[in-house]
Design an enzyme around this catalytic site. Structure first.
Site, PDB file in Angstrom:
ATOM      1  N   PHE A   1      -5.264  -5.428   0.479  1.00 16.44           N
ATOM      2  CA  PHE A   1      -4.739  -6.586  -0.250  1.00 16.44           C
ATOM      3  C   PHE A   1      -5.846  -7.429  -0.867  1.00 16.44           C
ATOM      4  O   PHE A   1      -5.688  -8.625  -1.065  1.00 16.44           O
ATOM      5  CB  PHE A   1      -3.851  -7.442   0.669  1.00 16.44           C
ATOM      6  CG  PHE A   1      -2.910  -6.628   1.514  1.00 16.44           C
ATOM      7  CD1 PHE A   1      -1.912  -5.885   0.915  1.00 16.44           C
ATOM      8  CD2 PHE A   1      -3.035  -6.578   2.898  1.00 16.44           C
ATOM      9  CE1 PHE A   1      -1.044  -5.110   1.683  1.00 16.44           C
ATOM     10  CE2 PHE A   1      -2.184  -5.809   3.668  1.00 16.44           C
ATOM     11  CZ  PHE A   1      -1.191  -5.068   3.062  1.00 16.44           C
TER      12      PHE A   1
ATOM     13  N   ILE B   1      -5.288   2.862   0.525  1.00 15.66           N
ATOM     14  CA  ILE B   1      -5.057   1.602   1.241  1.00 15.66           C
ATOM     15  C   ILE B   1      -3.581   1.397   1.532  1.00 15.66           C
ATOM     16  O   ILE B   1      -3.172   0.308   1.921  1.00 15.66           O
ATOM     17  CB  ILE B   1      -5.624   0.406   0.435  1.00 15.66           C
ATOM     18  CG1 ILE B   1      -5.001   0.334  -0.955  1.00 15.66           C
ATOM     19  CG2 ILE B   1      -7.137   0.513   0.317  1.00 15.66           C
ATOM     20  CD1 ILE B   1      -5.470  -0.878  -1.776  1.00 15.66           C
ATOM     21  N   GLY B   2      -2.800   2.456   1.347  1.00 15.60           N
ATOM     22  CA  GLY B   2      -1.362   2.351   1.595  1.00 15.60           C
ATOM     23  C   GLY B   2      -0.548   2.414   0.319  1.00 15.60           C
ATOM     24  O   GLY B   2       0.679   2.417   0.354  1.00 15.60           O
ATOM     25  N   THR B   3      -1.250   2.508  -0.803  1.00 14.20           N
ATOM     26  CA  THR B   3      -0.562   2.535  -2.087  1.00 14.20           C
ATOM     27  C   THR B   3       0.075   3.881  -2.375  1.00 14.20           C
ATOM     28  O   THR B   3       1.010   3.974  -3.159  1.00 14.20           O
ATOM     29  CB  THR B   3      -1.571   2.268  -3.204  1.00 14.20           C
ATOM     30  OG1 THR B   3      -2.639   3.221  -3.065  1.00 14.20           O
ATOM     31  CG2 THR B   3      -2.166   0.874  -3.084  1.00 14.20           C
TER      32      THR B   3
ATOM     33  N   THR C   1       6.890   5.939  -3.610  1.00 15.90           N
ATOM     34  CA  THR C   1       5.773   5.046  -3.269  1.00 15.90           C
ATOM     35  C   THR C   1       5.815   3.785  -4.126  1.00 15.90           C
ATOM     36  O   THR C   1       5.439   2.706  -3.661  1.00 15.90           O
ATOM     37  CB  THR C   1       4.427   5.768  -3.440  1.00 15.90           C
ATOM     38  OG1 THR C   1       4.336   6.297  -4.767  1.00 15.90           O
ATOM     39  CG2 THR C   1       4.289   6.901  -2.437  1.00 15.90           C
TER      40      THR C   1
ATOM     41  N   GLY D   1       0.989  -2.457  -7.944  1.00 18.77           N
ATOM     42  CA  GLY D   1       0.709  -2.884  -6.576  1.00 18.77           C
ATOM     43  C   GLY D   1       0.716  -4.386  -6.405  1.00 18.77           C
ATOM     44  O   GLY D   1       0.942  -4.895  -5.315  1.00 18.77           O
ATOM     45  N   GLU D   2       0.431  -5.086  -7.484  1.00 22.48           N
ATOM     46  CA  GLU D   2       0.356  -6.539  -7.376  1.00 22.48           C
ATOM     47  C   GLU D   2       1.469  -7.231  -8.150  1.00 22.48           C
ATOM     48  O   GLU D   2       1.481  -8.444  -8.263  1.00 22.48           O
ATOM     49  CB  GLU D   2      -1.021  -7.007  -7.859  1.00 22.48           C
ATOM     50  CG  GLU D   2      -2.103  -6.515  -6.918  1.00 22.48           C
ATOM     51  CD  GLU D   2      -3.499  -6.688  -7.478  1.00 22.48           C
ATOM     52  OE1 GLU D   2      -4.103  -7.717  -7.196  1.00 22.48           O
ATOM     53  OE2 GLU D   2      -3.977  -5.787  -8.175  1.00 22.48           O
TER      54      GLU D   2
END
Lengths: 340, 758, 186
Positions: B244, B470-472, B654, B724-725
């Site tokens: 993050f 990173i989990g993405t 995802t 992602g953001e």
């Protein structure tokens, strides 16, 4: 963490005897160099933080006495062994039906994992979660007597408005204890000097000048039983916990109510408040206000006013007075409306 | 098959399960502190309890006497051995905790204790005593002693305040105006994985195992600090337990641990406590905003002014700078913006999920909602009136903008038409129900990236790129891209990432990874295709001989042209090779000639969404339903619906998960998250997960994510906009809007808590 | 630590050591032997007495599937099953678990076949970074076996001791629903 010795006695007598043999046996229990440990959820946490620094742990988790692990319901009430786990008590059918306030307070007290570990005796004796107490780099009279109180003029949103002193405003964060106050419970203890029984409402001590002295217990004294007297009207009992998030959080305000209603009028009521006071707090003024009269939003509001008449806010926690009042009103109305 | 795996619409890939899913459910995925290291010693940090002053003396005798203690490193012990850390690029701060004795902030590292065991190191660290000459600290906004400077020019990342037209003149013509202030608090990332560094030296080479979003940047930064050539440094970060932004810039600890290992001649591991992470890692800066918005009665905005103030440390000018986005959101007419930095005795803030947009768009969208109320317009219709295909600052077109499509799809799914307009008009027993909405936006950034792809004759594919899982789901989508371009099944692809010895990839930040990595993987795969196609068409007797390479395709392990096919394995046999490997360098359009060379040196040239002939943004619309108890006023989010358009969606599974997680982040931002400050001492107070609240499972009920079909060939070769953001940008303002609808209270300062609504 | 203090020391505890009981004349034992059964296998460890069950599993048994997310009972990442109950391994000293039966995430799959909860987590994409996942899975197994997975509301409440910062919560609930049905059928 300091190094510590570890003993696992098999009997209650031996456990208490180990602590009684220590030079500092007369120290207030939190400062004693020997500490009992059962579930460990509070003790291990505070040892890692350096808040608790025993050099001897006495593990009572496997004491042989079966009474310590028993839940015994009878016409006289219900007796809970001190080593009963929180999750066991909350799932017990007698408790769920006869004393919903207990089941509700335990269920909302912590995560299931913690409730699977923590003993009822340990839960009662849990120490405050005040941020300034938990971090040893702050001044804290409760942790280090005489060092001062950084919370007093610090960020004190979660701190107590009832039962405070100029030495300490740390909140008592437990939930189960409020249920016990509302149910007029008592506790039995054991020490090398023998057993004694005290009203649960007498167990905790206001911080006053000595916030590090938290209960009436001695360092070598163990809670063995929690005794809840029979009260048919305890079926109409309820625990309301208001939190900043839905679960796994300490109370910003909580209310335990046990209510005896007859034809819409309050024959008897007991109320305890959590998250708002330095100790499990009985709101007797509110009870007196309600007894004998009808219970509606107006009368509940008057009781709530009475409950907080002596409240002492600090910079960030004044809202707890209005929240506490509203929570009390809500809890009373929800208890009134229970189908029992 | 289930809600987690939405069926792909147009321009979307398959919702395949994560390539590393099995590793993650069995405990076999190794995060850096899980990697076994022989003979590792354990280190624990000692940190300052004061925020400003000078360390005068350190008493370490008692600590050294603890059995098992191996070393204590303190101020002065790194002189000549370690270069000072630098702020910017890959470094989080210029504060050099063991180089000098100045204390810049609470919780600054003052010593490191190394011991045989974690238990001994912890015991000894607690016995280190430090004496300080303390000075009165400034904690932040409103404190005496703060310094306020203009942001424009204070950082190379924020050269100027965007503006357009004559704001004052336009403001004077407005028929309806809003003039309000907003604020967002300090927040900490709190990824689940604790921060840790493990350093091992072997024959002059150092390997650092640490969760990172930028292994190549760190390699270079660390080499400079350790005074060794970058080729002697390797940063390994196979799996990252949440980032993050927190693991983007390297913090000073990393070099200190590497130094400790070099000095001790033995590997050293330091797992930082969660409490210490609040001050030794970075955080989201506290911000304040003043917005003026003027509109005509028909709803057209004619004037918009956004002024922001952001907290930073004394020595480092970290700029959030979200006006770049808010100034381009709608067709405003005249725009004026200004950003100032407020310097206090605090650690240096840094990137946290949608760094500029979370605070700045919160302020803007709250103002939009207020304006809609002032105009007595439906907030969706108000946005429709001000929607634009041309951004107002430079008059450039958007490469694509599906904002209103998002609003329409989300409104439909949410049941926005069932909302009654009156304040407090919707109730469910004792619960006041409120509904609100807001816009989400995130620039489509893209960065230079390299990748190596190898195809073997048995049909297996290996992809290597120094990006970060990173989990993405970046490993998964990179594999999908390779499988698609090489006509192979997904399961035949393996992906190596998270190691600075791989071909470099950019920082996994700014929502660039999918676009950048997939563009590089695509390019490498296309080079392999070209070689295969060449072999196929130039063969004398092959089934495809004589065809033009451009007419060929590849599917199911075969090279295809209409009915004519040749197995890939045959083509490779014909070429006389057992494998084909291609390395590709992708540099976005407009990059400098040195972009790839700089990437290798750890200097990133990110191309931002505002750069180039068109403005490239991803958009979304979020709708929220809240319930607030009429007496006790706690707010619970009962429903969330978000619709998002982000160009090509590589994997709907995802993508949905990431957007959903983002929306839930937004709930935390709206209702829970704030790092509280003890103002007198300038120290954080709620430094753990007991008191810094993030949403738990019970806080989240009904969440619906809609992936809106969108095609954009301008953004990058992969056609991908980052998401992602995006998900967390709109939620806080949507919650605030819903809270207003339920209660009539306009909460302008986050988080929205019980006390605000009593 | 206040403004006018020209000189301060840290930590407070050290300053006030005189108020505290003295250290014992000799340090307690530096190692203790602990026996437990981990994933069905007996295991004997020599540990610093202060070692938590979590650190014992990770650093001494080598089972790093169990994660350290806070080390203070605030996140659930370290959840393991002890004698049939889900508990937090960070809040237990390993000595307290002598002779206990412990199951970690590494003990779930058998002969390469995933536990239904593991498979459901894959099917429903119930994780992103994966760090909280072993704790979520162990907790989910507990949640189902306790009978606390009957409704979505129950699952949410009884899984609230496991924080997922990536916020895969709705997918975790869906996964548990699937695994519950499958385990009930079995």
């Amino acid at each position: 963490m300091r190094p510590f010795g570890f003993e696992r006695p098999e009997t209650l007598e031996r456990a208490a005897g180990i602590v009684a043999a220590r030079e500092d046996r007369a120290a207030p229990p939190p400062l004693s160099s020997a500490q009992f440990i059962a579930g460990g959820t509070n003790m291990a946490d505070y040892m890692k933080l350096g808040v608790m620094r025993p050099n001897l742990l006495v593990d009572i988790g496997r004491l042989a006495d079966p009474g310590l692990r028993r839940i015994a319901a009878s016409p006289d009430g219900i007796r809970l062994g001190a080593l009963v786990r929180m999750s066991e008590a909350e799932e017990n059918a007698d408790i769920r039906i006869g004393y919903p306030v207990i089941a509700e307070s335990l269920q909302q007290a912590a995560s299931q994992q913690i409730r699977n570990m923590a003993s009822l005796g340990g839960n009662i004796l849990q120490r405050t979660r005040c941020e300034y107490f938990r971090d040893i780099s702050w001044a804290c009279n409760k942790r280090d007597p005489g060092s001062g109180c950084a919370a007093m003029d610090g960020f004190n949103r979660q701190h107590a408005v009832l039962g405070v002193s100029d030495r300490c405003i740390a909140t008592y964060h437990g939930d189960f204890a409020q249920a016990l106050i509302a149910l007029d419970a008592s506790v039995e203890t054991q020490s090398p000097r023998g057993g004694r029984t005290m009203a649960f409402s007498e167990l905790h001590r206001l911080p006053g000048e000595t916030p590090h002295v938290e209960t009436q217990l001695m360092a070598d004294e163990l809670i063995t039983l929690i005794d809840i007297p029979a009260k048919p009207w305890a079926r109409r009992s309820h625990y309301l916990k208001i939190r900043d998030r839905q679960s796994y959080a300490f109370a910003v305000a909580s209310v335990a109510v046990v209510l005896d209603l007859e034809d819409g009028a309050v024959r008897d009521v007991r109320i305890a408040l959590g998250g708002l006071a330095t100790v499990p707090w009985r709101a007797q003024e509110a009870e007196d206000e309600l007894k004998g009269g009808p219970l509606d939003e107006r009368t509940a509001g008057r009781a709530a006013e009475a409950a907080f008449a002596g409240a002492m806010p600090r910079e960030h926690n004044a809202f707890k007075i209005s929240l506490g009042r509203q929570a009390l009103v809500r809890a009373l109305l929800e208890t009134r409306d229970m189908r029992v | 098959m289930n809600e987690a795996a939405p069926l792909p619409k147009g321009n979307m890939g398959e919702p395949v399960a994560r390539i590393d899913a099995r590793l993650k459910v069995t405990g076999d995925a190794r995060y850096p502190a899980d990697l076994p290291v022989r003979d590792v010693a354990h280190a624990v940090l000692v940190t300052s309890p004061i925020a400003r002053g000078r360390l005068t003396q350190l008493h370490t005798e008692a600590a050294r006497a603890v059995p098992g203690v191996l070393d204590i490193i303190a101020a002065g012990d790194v002189d000549g051995e370690l270069e000072r850390p630098q702020f910017g690029n890959s470094g989080s701060t210029s504060i050099a905790p063991l180089h000098d004795r100045r204390i810049w902030h609470d919780g600054q590292i003052v010593a490191l204790v190394v011991a045989e065991t974690f238990e001994a190191a912890s015991e000894a660290a607690a016995l280190v005593r430090a004496d300080f000459q303390a000075e009165e600290p400034s904690s932040g906004f409103g404190s005496p002693g703060i310094e306020i400077i203009p942001a424009a020019g204070a950082s190379p990342l924020y050269p100027e305040n965007p503006e357009a037209g004559d704001f004052d003149a336009a403001w004077a013509t407005a028929e309806i105006s809003i003039d309000e202030t907003y604020s967002t608090p300090t927040q900490h990332h709190n990824p689940m994985e604790l921060f840790s560094t493990t350093a091992s030296w072997f024959d002059g080479d150092v390997t650092v195992n640490e969760s990172s979003q930028n292994v190549t940047g760190w390699k270079n930064t660390l080499a400079r600090q350790l005074k060794v050539d970058p080729e002697h440094v390797r940063v390994v970060s196979p799996y990252v337990g949440g980032a993050f932004g927190s693991r983007g810039p390297m913090t000073p600890r990393t070099a200190i641990i590497a130094h400790a290992a070099r000095r001790l001649g033995r590997p050293v591991r330091c797992v930082v406590t969660r409490k210490q992470a609040y001050t030794t890692q970075t955080y989201r800066a506290e911000t304040r905003h003043h917005i003026r918005m003027g509109a005509m009665k028909d709803g057209r905005i004619v004037a918009f002014r956004h002024e922001g103030w952001e907290l930073t440390s004394r020595p480092d000018n970290y700029v959030v700078g979200g006006t770049g986005t808010t100034a381009r959101m709608y067709g405003y007419g005249a725009v004026e913006t200004k950003v100032s930095l407020v310097k206090a005795d605090r650690n240096t803030p840094s990137y946290m999920r949608s760094p500029p947009e979370t605070p700045y768009v919160y302020a803007l969208e709250n103002a939009m909602d207020e304006m809609a109320v002032a105009l007595a317009m439906d907030p969706v219709e108000f946005r429709r009136v001000n929607d634009t295909m041309t951004e107002p600052i430079e008059g450039k077109p958007f490469s694509s903008r599906s904002l209103m499509e998002c609003y329409d799809q989300a409104a439909e799914a949410f049941g926005w038409n069932r909302r009654t307009r009156g304040i407090g008009s919707m109730r469910d027993g004792d619960w006041l129900v409120g509904m609100g909405c807001a816009t989400a936006v995130y620039p489509t950034n893209v960065a230079p990236c390299t990748a190596r792809v190898r195809l073997t004759a048995d049909g297996r594919i290996r992809v290597q790129s120094g990006s970060h899982e990173i989990g993405t789901g970046i490993r998964t989508v990179a594999a999908q891209m390779a499988a698609e371009r090489l006509g192979a099944p997904f399961w035949s692809v393996e992906v190596e990432m998270g190691d600075s010895s791989l071909p470099p990839a950019p920082v996994s930040g700014g929502s660039t990874s999918t676009a950048s990595v997939c563009s590089a993987v695509m390019k490498a795969c296309d080079a392999i295709r070209a070689r295969l196609f060449h072999a196929a068409v130039t063969a004398n007797d092959g089934p495809l001989s004589g065809l033009a390479p451009a007419d060929l395709g590849i599917a199911d392990g075969r090279i295809v042209a209409g009915a004519r096919v040749e197995a890939v394995a045959n083509a490779m046999e014909r070429m006389g090779v057992g494998e084909i490997e291609e390395y590709a360098e992708f540099a976005p359009e407009g990059s400098s000639a040195d972009a790839i060379a700089n990437l290798y040196k750890g200097k990133l040239e990110m191309r931002m969404g505002e750069e180039g002939a068109k403005v490239k943004y991803a958009f979304g619309a979020e709708f929220v339903e809240v319930r607030i108890h009429r007496l006790t006023r706690e707010t619970r989010v009962s429903r969330l619906v978000g619709a998002f358009a982000a160009g090509r969606i590589m994997n709907p599974r995802t993508a949905r998960s990431q957007l959903m997680g983002g929306m839930i982040w937004g709930v935390g931002c709206a209702l829970h998250e704030a790092t509280e400050m003890d103002r007198h001492s300038a120290r954080y107070v709620n430094t753990d997960l007991q008191d810094y609240l993030v949403p738990v499972n019970a806080d989240i009920q009904d969440v619906k994510v809609i992936l809106v079909e969108e095609k954009d060939t301008d953004v990058n070769p992969a056609g991908v906009k980052g998401l992602g953001e995006l998900g967390n940008v709109g939620t806080p303002a949507a919650v605030a809007s819903a809270v207003y609808h339920a209660t009539g209270k306009r909460i302008r300062d986050l988080p929205i808590r019980i006390e605000d609504l009593l | 630590m206040t403004a006018d203090a020209s000189s301060v020391s840290t930590p407070w505890m050290a300053l006030r050591d005189t108020d505290r009981p003295a250290e014992p004349a000799t340090r307690p034992d530096t190692v203790v032997a602990v026996d437990f059964i981990v994933n069905g296998k007996p295991c004997r460890l020599e540990l610093d007495p202060r070692t938590t069950l979590l650190d014992a599993l990770r650093d001494h048994v080598g089972l790093t599937g169990t994660k350290k997310g806070c080390d203070h009972g605030q996140c659930g990442a370290c959840t393991v099953i002890v004698n049939g109950r889900r508990t937090l391994s960070c809040l237990s000293f390993a000595q307290m678990n002598d002779r206990d039966e412990i199951t970690t995430v590494e003990g779930l799959a058998s002969d390469g076949r995933l536990h239904p909860v593991q498979q459901a987590f894959i099917d429903h994409d119930a994780f992103q970074c994966g760090y909280c996942t072993p704790g979520q899975i162990m907790s989910a197994i507990g949640c189902i076996s306790e009978g606390h997975a009957e409704t979505d509301a129950d699952i949410r409440e009884y899984m609230s001791g496991n924080i997922c910062r990536c916020a895969a919560y709705p997918n975790i609930v869906a996964a548990i629903r699937q695994a519950r049905d499958e385990m009930e059928r079995a």
